[in-house]
Design a protein around this motif. Sequence first.
Motif, PDB file in Angstrom:
ATOM      1  N   ILE A   1      -8.942   0.966  -8.935  1.00  7.01           N
ATOM      2  CA  ILE A   1      -8.141   2.009  -9.454  1.00  7.01           C
ATOM      3  C   ILE A   1      -7.316   1.462 -10.868  1.00  7.01           C
ATOM      4  O   ILE A   1      -7.371   2.020 -11.783  1.00  7.01           O
ATOM      5  CB  ILE A   1      -7.133   2.359  -8.517  1.00  7.01           C
ATOM      6  CG1 ILE A   1      -7.899   3.138  -7.540  1.00  7.01           C
ATOM      7  CG2 ILE A   1      -6.112   3.183  -9.233  1.00  7.01           C
ATOM      8  CD1 ILE A   1      -7.124   3.410  -6.290  1.00  7.01           C
ATOM      9  N   GLY A   2      -6.834   0.135 -10.682  1.00  5.05           N
ATOM     10  CA  GLY A   2      -6.029  -0.577 -11.716  1.00  5.05           C
ATOM     11  C   GLY A   2      -6.738  -0.562 -12.970  1.00  5.05           C
ATOM     12  O   GLY A   2      -6.422  -0.256 -14.064  1.00  5.05           O
ATOM     13  N   ILE A   3      -7.936  -1.184 -12.852  1.00  5.52           N
ATOM     14  CA  ILE A   3      -8.975  -1.432 -13.918  1.00  5.52           C
ATOM     15  C   ILE A   3      -9.260  -0.056 -14.820  1.00  5.52           C
ATOM     16  O   ILE A   3      -8.980   0.067 -15.890  1.00  5.52           O
ATOM     17  CB  ILE A   3     -10.260  -1.957 -13.472  1.00  5.52           C
ATOM     18  CG1 ILE A   3      -9.976  -3.389 -13.026  1.00  5.52           C
ATOM     19  CG2 ILE A   3     -11.442  -2.041 -14.635  1.00  5.52           C
ATOM     20  CD1 ILE A   3      -9.194  -4.385 -14.028  1.00  5.52           C
TER      21      ILE A   3
ATOM     22  N   PHE B   1       0.452  -1.120   0.183  1.00  9.07           N
ATOM     23  CA  PHE B   1      -0.033  -0.212  -0.043  1.00  9.07           C
ATOM     24  C   PHE B   1       0.847   1.180   0.112  1.00  9.07           C
ATOM     25  O   PHE B   1       0.505   2.085  -0.737  1.00  9.07           O
ATOM     26  CB  PHE B   1      -0.780  -0.054   1.142  1.00  9.07           C
ATOM     27  CG  PHE B   1      -1.761   1.286   1.184  1.00  9.07           C
ATOM     28  CD1 PHE B   1      -3.120   1.115   0.544  1.00  9.07           C
ATOM     29  CD2 PHE B   1      -1.344   2.465   1.711  1.00  9.07           C
ATOM     30  CE1 PHE B   1      -3.971   2.084   0.707  1.00  9.07           C
ATOM     31  CE2 PHE B   1      -2.620   3.377   1.805  1.00  9.07           C
ATOM     32  CZ  PHE B   1      -3.588   3.406   1.261  1.00  9.07           C
ATOM     33  N   LYS B   2       1.844   1.210   0.563  1.00  8.89           N
ATOM     34  CA  LYS B   2       3.020   2.404   0.865  1.00  8.89           C
ATOM     35  C   LYS B   2       3.385   2.839  -0.641  1.00  8.89           C
ATOM     36  O   LYS B   2       3.544   3.910  -0.897  1.00  8.89           O
ATOM     37  CB  LYS B   2       4.054   2.172   1.676  1.00  8.89           C
ATOM     38  CG  LYS B   2       4.916   3.285   2.147  1.00  8.89           C
ATOM     39  CD  LYS B   2       6.064   2.990   3.023  1.00  8.89           C
ATOM     40  CE  LYS B   2       5.559   2.608   4.412  1.00  8.89           C
ATOM     41  NZ  LYS B   2       6.658   2.852   5.443  1.00  8.89           N
TER      42      LYS B   2
ATOM     43  N   ALA C   1      -9.676  -4.120  -2.852  1.00  5.78           N
ATOM     44  CA  ALA C   1     -10.669  -4.033  -3.949  1.00  5.78           C
ATOM     45  C   ALA C   1     -10.556  -2.477  -4.398  1.00  5.78           C
ATOM     46  O   ALA C   1     -10.791  -2.623  -5.709  1.00  5.78           O
ATOM     47  CB  ALA C   1     -12.169  -4.211  -2.923  1.00  5.78           C
ATOM     48  N   LYS C   2     -10.149  -1.626  -3.645  1.00  9.33           N
ATOM     49  CA  LYS C   2      -9.795  -0.404  -3.887  1.00  9.33           C
ATOM     50  C   LYS C   2      -8.612  -0.420  -5.243  1.00  9.33           C
ATOM     51  O   LYS C   2      -8.689   0.381  -6.301  1.00  9.33           O
ATOM     52  CB  LYS C   2      -9.562   0.711  -3.113  1.00  9.33           C
ATOM     53  CG  LYS C   2      -9.364   1.970  -3.499  1.00  9.33           C
ATOM     54  CD  LYS C   2     -11.132   2.444  -4.023  1.00  9.33           C
ATOM     55  CE  LYS C   2     -11.946   2.418  -3.059  1.00  9.33           C
ATOM     56  NZ  LYS C   2     -13.355   2.724  -3.296  1.00  9.33           N
ATOM     57  N   PHE C   3      -7.661  -1.121  -4.966  1.00  9.84           N
ATOM     58  CA  PHE C   3      -6.323  -1.218  -5.696  1.00  9.84           C
ATOM     59  C   PHE C   3      -7.006  -1.858  -7.208  1.00  9.84           C
ATOM     60  O   PHE C   3      -6.574  -1.265  -8.182  1.00  9.84           O
ATOM     61  CB  PHE C   3      -5.447  -2.265  -5.319  1.00  9.84           C
ATOM     62  CG  PHE C   3      -4.385  -1.762  -4.418  1.00  9.84           C
ATOM     63  CD1 PHE C   3      -4.791  -0.532  -3.557  1.00  9.84           C
ATOM     64  CD2 PHE C   3      -3.210  -2.265  -4.124  1.00  9.84           C
ATOM     65  CE1 PHE C   3      -3.646  -0.126  -2.844  1.00  9.84           C
ATOM     66  CE2 PHE C   3      -2.069  -1.745  -3.372  1.00  9.84           C
ATOM     67  CZ  PHE C   3      -2.407  -0.744  -2.683  1.00  9.84           C
TER      68      PHE C   3
ATOM     69  N   ILE D   1      -0.198  -1.547 -10.266  1.00 12.37           N
ATOM     70  CA  ILE D   1      -0.913  -1.457  -9.001  1.00 12.37           C
ATOM     71  C   ILE D   1      -1.826  -2.673  -9.238  1.00 12.37           C
ATOM     72  O   ILE D   1      -1.895  -3.382  -7.904  1.00 12.37           O
ATOM     73  CB  ILE D   1      -2.040  -0.221  -8.900  1.00 12.37           C
ATOM     74  CG1 ILE D   1      -2.375  -0.389  -7.288  1.00 12.37           C
ATOM     75  CG2 ILE D   1      -3.289  -0.303  -9.723  1.00 12.37           C
ATOM     76  CD1 ILE D   1      -3.321   0.958  -7.076  1.00 12.37           C
ATOM     77  N   LEU D   2      -1.801  -3.242 -10.272  1.00 15.57           N
ATOM     78  CA  LEU D   2      -2.619  -4.654 -10.385  1.00 15.57           C
ATOM     79  C   LEU D   2      -1.677  -5.661 -10.063  1.00 15.57           C
ATOM     80  O   LEU D   2      -1.988  -6.706  -9.513  1.00 15.57           O
ATOM     81  CB  LEU D   2      -3.261  -4.811 -11.883  1.00 15.57           C
ATOM     82  CG  LEU D   2      -4.354  -3.973 -11.935  1.00 15.57           C
ATOM     83  CD1 LEU D   2      -4.791  -4.441 -13.472  1.00 15.57           C
ATOM     84  CD2 LEU D   2      -5.813  -4.308 -11.157  1.00 15.57           C
ATOM     85  N   GLU D   3      -0.222  -5.396 -10.513  1.00 14.27           N
ATOM     86  CA  GLU D   3       0.682  -6.495  -9.961  1.00 14.27           C
ATOM     87  C   GLU D   3       1.074  -6.446  -8.551  1.00 14.27           C
ATOM     88  O   GLU D   3       1.317  -7.553  -8.149  1.00 14.27           O
ATOM     89  CB  GLU D   3       1.815  -6.051 -11.035  1.00 14.27           C
ATOM     90  CG  GLU D   3       1.717  -6.479 -12.349  1.00 14.27           C
ATOM     91  CD  GLU D   3       3.265  -6.190 -13.155  1.00 14.27           C
ATOM     92  OE1 GLU D   3       3.324  -6.736 -14.268  1.00 14.27           O
ATOM     93  OE2 GLU D   3       3.872  -5.333 -12.585  1.00 14.27           O
ATOM     94  N   LEU D   4       0.754  -5.432  -7.920  1.00 17.48           N
ATOM     95  CA  LEU D   4       0.951  -5.184  -6.430  1.00 17.48           C
ATOM     96  C   LEU D   4      -0.220  -6.293  -5.832  1.00 17.48           C
ATOM     97  O   LEU D   4       0.078  -6.838  -4.719  1.00 17.48           O
ATOM     98  CB  LEU D   4       0.884  -3.692  -5.964  1.00 17.48           C
ATOM     99  CG  LEU D   4       2.044  -2.725  -6.123  1.00 17.48           C
ATOM    100  CD1 LEU D   4       1.595  -1.483  -5.880  1.00 17.48           C
ATOM    101  CD2 LEU D   4       3.158  -3.037  -5.191  1.00 17.48           C
TER     102      LEU D   4
END
Length: 715
Positions: A686-688, A528-529, A681-683, A620-623
């Motif tokens: 955002i990624g999409i 997240f950081k 879920a927010k990641f 961010i999707l890879e995260l």
Amino acid sequence: MANRDRPVNGRGSRISLQRDGAMVLNDIDGSNVWETNTTSANVDRAELLDSGNLALKDPSGKILWQSFDFPIDTLLPNQPLTKSKKLVSLLARKSFYSGYFSFYFDSDNVLKLMYDGPDISSLYWPNPDYNVYQNGRTNYNSSRLAVLDEMGSFSSSDRLQFGATDLGFGIKRRLTIDYDGNLRLYSLNNSSGLWDITWVALTEECTVHGICGRNGICVYTPDPKCSCPPGYEVSDPSNWIKGCKPKFNQTCSQAKDVKFVEIPEVDFYGFDLNYSNQISIDACRKLCVEDCRCEAFSYRLTGQGVCYTKGTLFNGYRSPGFPGSIYLKLPATLEITESNSLNGANPTCTLQESKISIGSLSMYNNSSKNLRWVYLYWFVSVIGAIEVVLVLLSWSLLFRGKGVPTSMEDGYRLMASQFRKFSYAELRKVTKKFKEELGRGASGVVYKGVLADERVVAVKRLGDMYQGEEVFRAELGTIGKINHMNLVRMWGFCSEHSHRVLVYEHIENGSLDKHLFPPNLLGWKERFKVALGTAKGLAYLHHECLEWVIHCDVKPENILLDSDYEPKIADFGLAKLSQRGSPSTEFSQIRGTKGYMAPEWALNLPITAKVDVFSYGVVILELVKGMRLSYWMSEASEGTENVLTSFAGVVKRDIHLGKKSGIEDIVDPRLEGQFSRNQAAKFVEIGISCVDEDRNKRPTMDWVVQVLLECEDEA
């Protein structure tokens, strides 16, 4: 809120409607903390109306008392704001005590924003430099009435009018004066559950008065932050309203006993002891020296010298558009050795309200370029010589071994010499003939080096694409202006014959890919950081900089992690720069890495900041998944782009159908459930949105920062 400045026990307190018609709030000990003035009225019931209004009614339905008559910090649609009411901010982000900022009708019948703090009271909106009519208002009214309607349109009897960017019925809205003193209109986003900012009073938050207290200076880094000037220190780190205190005793001294320290592009609004125009800087300095009340003077060049001597330092702010400097009056014996770089940053960029997509309001009409030319025409012979001396002196002091004060490294007065010029022979020596390679990419190879003062550096030898001296100098000049905690900092350069080398700070933990992808494992807190810090860095490049910088190669290999796993973006500024507002930015060659490149590269469309948004979406999707995108799904053989399209389609379908239980199937199983479901879920959301094939549908990076901040504290 009832009795906001005397909070009750959260477990044992209670609210009740008494038989005598009063609504009463009792604390755990039974004491009466608050009650309505309806004891003699024929109250029959209490109702919470669909409008948000809490009402006490008689048997016939007549309202005898209503919460709409007692606003706190928020105005709801159809809730009137009258001369007897005001909105008062919260004291802090999560403190419900009364703050120091208010929105109200002043005695001249005009709606205003005011700071009313422990030391001063100061009006700051509408622009206090203009009169009522110049601000588009009128004081010829007696009703003093304002209201926000259900369409999202606000109108007032003083002719103030504004509307939400999503005007229309069926949207829940609120007008709130926030704890930072800014007035914002929010609209509820039903799909995300977040409040989107759809109008704001002040696009430059540092123009809010009192926000940093006495002697404090508001700077953009890129978010507004408070800082103390040289010779001062923060009074209370937990409460910036208390400002900064001097490290010296302020006494009446002779000219030989004082010195002046310049802080460029900084001013303190108000509290002027003297105003003079067509005056030299030496004469202005003399006015301050001879006046015991003078704590500093402001000097501006706007075609003529303008001097303001200051008796009190309040409402300090820094803006690159400001055509002058503040000169602090300090004891000649005061040594300034610690970092005086305004919160450890060198903010050369101005904030354009990082949370909303509306135009920035310029504080001054004169362009900085014109001001620079005026400056040169007036003082070229003297200032030119001084600047040369300062540059040489700064280089010499900055890199002369150990003991160099941090203020010299971070100082905002180093002008063009924030970094030094190295010789190629020197860089060969510090890298042991370029022996230890740290990494390589399209722009060049990075080696580890150790300077004479034992600082570890990353030395990047650039490829042939940087042979052009003019291009190299232009890009280097822009990189030198950029400074943000989530961007790798440059310390020096080499431009010697065919050699083009950049010297950066060394980041301890290396690049993100070495921690995220198997066999390595990065914890969720660190992920997240990384997501938030990377978004902040890109938002700074895209929205806050004097130059609009597009990275063009955002990927895990270019996201470095320091000892605290705070991300720092590397290789920014090495792609061609796009001037802000240019309608047809083009690049001569494709830049980036396959798998992270936006579709517009292949479609030969003009390149904008949205290419970085796309790449960030992939990262961010890879995260979330903890592995390269190409390994996500069985369709990987069809190509990365098809994987993205397929994955996005599945997630969008589940969102449309209201399915939320599948997030565990997406998140990296190696985490063994140790992650925040809401943040994950927010990641994904955002990624999409970031990897949408239609770049116009992708969000901006400042929007991404806002969304991530909203869920930062969620577990």
